[in-house]
Design a protein around this motif. Structure first.
Motif, PDB file in Angstrom:
ATOM      1  N   UNK A   1       0.828  -1.204   0.000  1.00 27.63           N
ATOM      2  CA  UNK A   1       0.000   0.000   0.000  1.00 27.63           C
ATOM      3  C   UNK A   1       0.867   1.261   0.000  1.00 27.63           C
ATOM      4  N   UNK A   2       1.979   1.212   0.741  1.00 29.15           N
ATOM      5  CA  UNK A   2       2.893   2.357   0.764  1.00 29.15           C
ATOM      6  C   UNK A   2       3.523   2.601  -0.601  1.00 29.15           C
ATOM      7  N   UNK A   3       3.667   1.536  -1.377  1.00 25.41           N
ATOM      8  CA  UNK A   3       4.239   1.651  -2.720  1.00 25.41           C
ATOM      9  C   UNK A   3       3.358   2.536  -3.612  1.00 25.41           C
ATOM     10  N   UNK A   4       2.043   2.506  -3.398  1.00 22.42           N
ATOM     11  CA  UNK A   4       1.114   3.283  -4.215  1.00 22.42           C
ATOM     12  C   UNK A   4       0.791   4.644  -3.606  1.00 22.42           C
TER      13      UNK A   4
ATOM     14  N   UNK B   1       1.979  14.172   0.029  1.00 25.39           N
ATOM     15  CA  UNK B   1       1.943  15.562  -0.402  1.00 25.39           C
ATOM     16  C   UNK B   1       1.874  15.659  -1.920  1.00 25.39           C
ATOM     17  N   UNK B   2       2.778  16.448  -2.499  1.00 25.28           N
ATOM     18  CA  UNK B   2       2.806  16.609  -3.962  1.00 25.28           C
ATOM     19  C   UNK B   2       3.801  15.661  -4.625  1.00 25.28           C
ATOM     20  N   UNK B   3       4.424  14.806  -3.826  1.00 24.73           N
ATOM     21  CA  UNK B   3       5.401  13.872  -4.392  1.00 24.73           C
ATOM     22  C   UNK B   3       4.714  12.698  -5.061  1.00 24.73           C
ATOM     23  N   UNK B   4       5.355  12.192  -6.104  1.00 23.35           N
ATOM     24  CA  UNK B   4       4.845  11.004  -6.779  1.00 23.35           C
ATOM     25  C   UNK B   4       4.936   9.795  -5.848  1.00 23.35           C
TER      26      UNK B   4
ATOM     27  N   UNK C   1       5.933   5.871  -5.104  1.00 22.03           N
ATOM     28  CA  UNK C   1       7.088   5.085  -5.537  1.00 22.03           C
ATOM     29  C   UNK C   1       6.784   4.341  -6.839  1.00 22.03           C
ATOM     30  N   UNK C   2       5.537   3.921  -6.978  1.00 21.96           N
ATOM     31  CA  UNK C   2       5.127   3.242  -8.207  1.00 21.96           C
ATOM     32  C   UNK C   2       5.246   4.176  -9.406  1.00 21.96           C
ATOM     33  N   UNK C   3       4.744   5.401  -9.257  1.00 29.47           N
ATOM     34  CA  UNK C   3       4.824   6.386 -10.347  1.00 29.47           C
ATOM     35  C   UNK C   3       6.279   6.715 -10.689  1.00 29.47           C
ATOM     36  N   UNK C   4       7.138   6.762  -9.666  1.00 28.73           N
ATOM     37  CA  UNK C   4       8.551   7.051  -9.908  1.00 28.73           C
ATOM     38  C   UNK C   4       9.193   5.959 -10.760  1.00 28.73           C
ATOM     39  N   UNK C   5       8.862   4.695 -10.469  1.00 26.25           N
ATOM     40  CA  UNK C   5       9.419   3.592 -11.244  1.00 26.25           C
ATOM     41  C   UNK C   5       8.885   3.591 -12.674  1.00 26.25           C
ATOM     42  N   UNK C   6       7.605   3.914 -12.840  1.00 25.23           N
ATOM     43  CA  UNK C   6       7.024   4.010 -14.182  1.00 25.23           C
ATOM     44  C   UNK C   6       7.747   5.088 -14.985  1.00 25.23           C
ATOM     45  N   UNK C   7       8.006   6.233 -14.349  1.00 23.30           N
ATOM     46  CA  UNK C   7       8.696   7.337 -15.026  1.00 23.30           C
ATOM     47  C   UNK C   7      10.124   6.952 -15.390  1.00 23.30           C
ATOM     48  N   UNK C   8      10.822   6.247 -14.498  1.00 27.00           N
ATOM     49  CA  UNK C   8      12.182   5.803 -14.790  1.00 27.00           C
ATOM     50  C   UNK C   8      12.222   4.897 -16.011  1.00 27.00           C
ATOM     51  N   UNK C   9      11.286   3.967 -16.096  1.00 28.54           N
ATOM     52  CA  UNK C   9      11.257   3.043 -17.230  1.00 28.54           C
ATOM     53  C   UNK C   9      10.903   3.772 -18.515  1.00 28.54           C
TER      54      UNK C   9
END
Length: 203
Positions: free
Chosen positions: A85-88, A92-95, A97-105
């Motif tokens: 759940x913390x992964x999703x 605040x306004x930060x992405x 962790x899931x969104x960060x990995x999607x953006x990296x790929x």
């Protein structure tokens, strides 16, 4: 060590997933085209305990996020604290962790490349030395510590002051790899020019 010394002579340090004090935290690959930089490899191990899960959810090993496909949890860790759940979760306004990995790929900063293992053994005795680098023998190892895959060498800088200075170490290797890449490009162009020159003369 002397040239030709067999692998079973000397001492090795194992970096295994099961050893929380001595393990491989992450693995990077080099991108030869389009940026000349390190790319983080997708980790098929559990985010929490580093047990192997795989690249897809498996009833026997664990779950993999179906959105980013870069976050895995074994069944044991997934049944405890709300790590998935913390992964999703957005803070605040930060992405998330899931969104960060999607953006990296999406930006090509992370890719999937299957390896024989995420555990390695490094020989303590130095295999070779240069003006800037120290070279040691390396093997991928399985869960029992047996060698798998082809033998390799690992190069480390003589000038990075501390092993804990991760950014300094990465910066050194980044510049080294870029220099090697440029030299290789010039060598290929030189060899191609020689081959082309040969067509202008009769043998």
């Amino acid at each position: 060590e002397k040239h030709g010394t067999p692998d079973n002579v000397g001492t090795w340090t194992n970096y295994q997933n099961s050893d929380r004090n001595c393990f491989v935290r992450r693995i990077w690959s080099w991108r030869h085209r389009g940026g000349l930089d390190f790319v983080q490899l997708v980790d098929p191990r559990c985010f929490n305990c580093y047990k192997h899960v795989g690249y897809q959810s498996n009833i026997n090993s664990g779950v993999v996020c179906h959105i980013c496909e870069g976050f895995a949890l074994c069944h044991r860790c997934n049944s405890g604290p709300q790590i998935l759940q913390d992964h999703y979760k957005q803070v605040g306004h930060r992405q998330s962790k899931c969104d960060e990995l999607v953006a990296k790929k999406r930006m090509g900063k992370m890719l999937r490349r299957e390896l024989p293992s995420h555990s390695i053994a490094v020989k303590n005795e130095i295999f070779g030395e240069g003006a800037e680098r120290i070279v040691r023998k390396v093997h991928f190892i399985d869960e029992r510590g047996f060698y798998i895959g082809t033998p390799m060498v690992a190069k480390e800088s003589r000038f990075v002051a501390s092993e804990d200075n991760y950014e300094q170490s990465m910066s050194y290797h980044r510049e080294f790899m870029r220099t090697q890449n440029i030299a290789n490009d010039f060598a290929e162009k030189f060899n191609a020019a020689l081959e082309d020159l040969a067509t202008h003369f009769d043998a």
